[in-house]
Motif scaffolding. Structure first.
Motif, mmCIF file in Angstrom:
data_model
loop_
_atom_site.group_PDB
_atom_site.id
_atom_site.type_symbol
_atom_site.label_atom_id
_atom_site.label_comp_id
_atom_site.label_asym_id
_atom_site.label_seq_id
_atom_site.Cartn_x
_atom_site.Cartn_y
_atom_site.Cartn_z
ATOM 1 N N ALA A 78 12.671 59.062 -7.763
ATOM 2 C CA ALA A 78 12.223 60.427 -8.050
ATOM 3 C C ALA A 78 11.520 61.001 -6.814
ATOM 4 C CB ALA A 78 11.279 60.428 -9.253
ATOM 5 N N PRO A 79 11.861 62.230 -6.414
ATOM 6 C CA PRO A 79 11.279 62.813 -5.205
ATOM 7 C C PRO A 79 9.898 63.447 -5.423
ATOM 8 C CG PRO A 79 12.855 64.320 -6.153
ATOM 9 C CD PRO A 79 12.894 63.078 -7.006
ATOM 10 N N LEU A 80 9.220 63.089 -6.489
ATOM 11 C CA LEU A 80 7.984 63.767 -6.884
ATOM 12 C C LEU A 80 6.707 63.121 -6.351
ATOM 13 C CD1 LEU A 80 8.928 64.298 -10.634
ATOM 14 C CD2 LEU A 80 9.258 65.878 -8.729
ATOM 15 N N TYR A 81 6.818 62.025 -5.638
ATOM 16 C CA TYR A 81 5.639 61.261 -5.235
ATOM 17 C C TYR A 81 5.505 61.243 -3.715
ATOM 18 C CZ TYR A 81 6.360 60.001 -10.027
ATOM 19 O OH TYR A 81 6.562 60.078 -11.373
ATOM 20 N N THR A 82 4.263 61.315 -3.248
ATOM 21 C CA THR A 82 3.993 61.313 -1.805
ATOM 22 C C THR A 82 4.193 59.921 -1.222
ATOM 23 O OG1 THR A 82 1.652 60.745 -2.042
ATOM 24 C CG2 THR A 82 2.222 63.113 -2.172
ATOM 25 N N ASP A 83 4.228 59.836 0.094
ATOM 26 C CA ASP A 83 4.337 58.535 0.759
ATOM 27 C C ASP A 83 3.145 57.648 0.403
ATOM 28 O OD1 ASP A 83 6.743 59.270 1.914
ATOM 29 O OD2 ASP A 83 5.852 59.762 3.867
ATOM 30 N N ARG A 84 1.969 58.243 0.341
ATOM 31 C CA ARG A 84 0.766 57.472 -0.022
ATOM 32 C C ARG A 84 0.889 56.934 -1.451
ATOM 33 N NH1 ARG A 84 -4.661 56.870 1.647
ATOM 34 N NH2 ARG A 84 -6.212 56.931 -0.015
ATOM 35 N N GLU A 85 1.343 57.770 -2.369
ATOM 36 C CA GLU A 85 1.522 57.317 -3.753
ATOM 37 C C GLU A 85 2.586 56.225 -3.840
ATOM 38 O OE1 GLU A 85 0.378 61.410 -6.181
ATOM 39 O OE2 GLU A 85 2.413 61.173 -5.386
ATOM 40 N N ARG A 86 3.665 56.381 -3.111
ATOM 41 C CA ARG A 86 4.737 55.378 -3.108
ATOM 42 C C ARG A 86 4.238 54.037 -2.576
ATOM 43 N NH1 ARG A 86 9.651 57.349 -4.102
ATOM 44 N NH2 ARG A 86 9.889 59.592 -4.145
ATOM 45 N N ALA A 90 4.080 50.707 -4.859
ATOM 46 C CA ALA A 90 4.752 49.470 -4.432
ATOM 47 C C ALA A 90 3.751 48.324 -4.368
ATOM 48 C CB ALA A 90 5.431 49.673 -3.071
ATOM 49 N N TRP A 91 2.563 48.593 -3.805
ATOM 50 C CA TRP A 91 1.521 47.586 -3.715
ATOM 51 C C TRP A 91 1.082 47.139 -5.121
ATOM 52 C CZ3 TRP A 91 -0.136 44.510 -0.006
ATOM 53 C CH2 TRP A 91 -1.332 43.816 -0.185
ATOM 54 N N TYR A 108 3.320 45.130 2.284
ATOM 55 C CA TYR A 108 2.015 45.145 2.953
ATOM 56 C C TYR A 108 2.037 46.143 4.116
ATOM 57 C CZ TYR A 108 -2.006 43.839 5.716
ATOM 58 O OH TYR A 108 -3.168 43.886 6.432
ATOM 59 N N GLU A 109 3.105 46.129 4.900
ATOM 60 C CA GLU A 109 3.210 47.047 6.036
ATOM 61 C C GLU A 109 3.246 48.501 5.574
ATOM 62 O OE1 GLU A 109 6.602 45.563 8.204
ATOM 63 O OE2 GLU A 109 5.572 43.658 8.584
ATOM 64 N N GLN A 110 3.973 48.768 4.500
ATOM 65 C CA GLN A 110 4.026 50.128 3.942
ATOM 66 C C GLN A 110 2.633 50.556 3.470
ATOM 67 O OE1 GLN A 110 6.477 50.399 0.411
ATOM 68 N NE2 GLN A 110 6.361 52.631 0.348
ATOM 69 N N ALA A 111 1.936 49.677 2.774
ATOM 70 C CA ALA A 111 0.589 49.996 2.286
ATOM 71 C C ALA A 111 -0.382 50.163 3.453
ATOM 72 C CB ALA A 111 0.109 48.917 1.316
ATOM 73 N N SER A 112 -0.277 49.295 4.436
ATOM 74 C CA SER A 112 -1.171 49.366 5.608
ATOM 75 C C SER A 112 -0.964 50.641 6.415
ATOM 76 C CB SER A 112 -0.955 48.155 6.516
ATOM 77 O OG SER A 112 -1.353 46.982 5.860
ATOM 78 N N ALA A 113 0.225 51.197 6.359
ATOM 79 C CA ALA A 113 0.501 52.449 7.074
ATOM 80 C C ALA A 113 -0.162 53.641 6.391
ATOM 81 C CB ALA A 113 2.004 52.682 7.169
ATOM 82 N N PHE A 115 -2.965 53.234 4.044
ATOM 83 C CA PHE A 115 -4.335 52.930 3.619
ATOM 84 C C PHE A 115 -5.076 52.145 4.693
ATOM 85 C CE2 PHE A 115 -1.812 53.412 -0.211
ATOM 86 C CZ PHE A 115 -2.615 54.223 -0.995
ATOM 87 N N SER A 116 -6.344 52.477 4.880
ATOM 88 C CA SER A 116 -7.200 51.693 5.776
ATOM 89 C C SER A 116 -7.438 50.320 5.144
ATOM 90 C CB SER A 116 -8.532 52.412 5.982
ATOM 91 O OG SER A 116 -9.289 52.382 4.769
ATOM 92 N N GLU A 117 -8.046 49.414 5.888
ATOM 93 C CA GLU A 117 -8.362 48.094 5.326
ATOM 94 C C GLU A 117 -9.261 48.227 4.097
ATOM 95 O OE1 GLU A 117 -9.939 45.412 8.246
ATOM 96 O OE2 GLU A 117 -8.038 45.314 9.346
ATOM 97 N N GLU A 118 -10.297 49.075 4.199
ATOM 98 C CA GLU A 118 -11.205 49.272 3.065
ATOM 99 C C GLU A 118 -10.457 49.844 1.864
ATOM 100 O OE1 GLU A 118 -15.140 51.825 1.689
ATOM 101 O OE2 GLU A 118 -14.613 51.760 3.808
ATOM 102 N N GLU A 119 -9.596 50.810 2.123
ATOM 103 C CA GLU A 119 -8.826 51.411 1.029
ATOM 104 C C GLU A 119 -7.882 50.397 0.392
ATOM 105 O OE1 GLU A 119 -8.330 56.088 2.206
ATOM 106 O OE2 GLU A 119 -7.065 54.623 3.266
ATOM 107 N N LEU A 120 -7.287 49.548 1.198
ATOM 108 C CA LEU A 120 -6.362 48.545 0.670
ATOM 109 C C LEU A 120 -7.100 47.519 -0.198
ATOM 110 C CD1 LEU A 120 -3.424 47.832 0.541
ATOM 111 C CD2 LEU A 120 -3.679 46.533 2.662
ATOM 112 N N ILE A 121 -8.295 47.163 0.206
ATOM 113 C CA ILE A 121 -9.123 46.281 -0.626
ATOM 114 C C ILE A 121 -9.467 46.976 -1.936
ATOM 115 C CG2 ILE A 121 -11.396 45.173 -0.817
ATOM 116 C CD1 ILE A 121 -11.131 44.675 2.280
ATOM 117 N N ASP A 122 -9.879 48.244 -1.858
ATOM 118 C CA ASP A 122 -10.215 49.002 -3.069
ATOM 119 C C ASP A 122 -8.989 49.180 -3.966
ATOM 120 O OD1 ASP A 122 -12.851 49.188 -2.240
ATOM 121 O OD2 ASP A 122 -12.683 51.268 -1.550
#
Length: 157
Positions: A78-86, A90-91, A108-113, A115-122
């Motif tokens: 679905a084309p309704l979600y942003t890259d950040r949401e995707r 996925a994560w 992990y690479e997609q999420a790291s692109a 989200f910051s480290e802190e955001e990925l932990i959160d």
């Protein structure tokens, strides 16, 4: 199906500990709408009717569209979600379905692109938290349908 135990009604101390995670997440680096989108998707995967009811109502109250809720199970197509949401979805799916392995490097690479480290932990803590709530609600057959937006805010503090 009959409810086995109502943790909310009993104000169980274990649930109060879970509310502590929610209090942290309410102030964390991940935006509330994205958290609830993740909570909704993970609850779909786990089949938690109570959490699906709760988070769909919360999301709609925050202005989320019905179409995005309806298509969330098929978010990849679905084309309704942003890259950040995707990346978050996925994560969340990978962390939720972790069994006998790990989260793939590409996820992990997609999420790291995005989200910051802190955001990925959160984000990971948010996924762990909703998985825990799902398991409590499914195990004790918490009844779905009666949740009202904001119902737990006072109990969580």
């Amino acid at each position: 199906m009959e409810q086995r135990l109502n943790l909310l009604e009993k104000g169980h101390k274990a649930l109060k500990a879970m509310f502590g995670l929610g209090n942290y997440l309410a102030k964390c680096s991940i935006e509330k709408t994205l958290q609830d989108l993740i909570y909704f998707r993970v609850s779909q995967i786990n089949g938690c009717a109570f959490c699906l009811d709760m988070h769909s109502k919360d999301l709609r109250a925050m202005g989320e569209t019905e179409q995005r809720l309806y298509l969330l199970a098929a978010w990849r197509d679905a084309p309704l979600y942003t890259d950040r949401e995707r990346a978050a979805l996925a994560w969340a799916e990978a962390v939720t379905k972790i069994n006998g392995g790990d989260v793939p490097d590409e996820i992990y690479e997609q999420a790291s692109a995005e989200f910051s480290e802190e955001e990925l932990i959160d984000l990971t803590l948010a996924v762990i938290t909703i998985n825990s709530y799902n398991r409590l609600n499914i195990s004790f057959r918490t009844l779905a349908g009666g949740y009202q937006v904001g119902q737990f805010e006072a109990a969580a503090n």
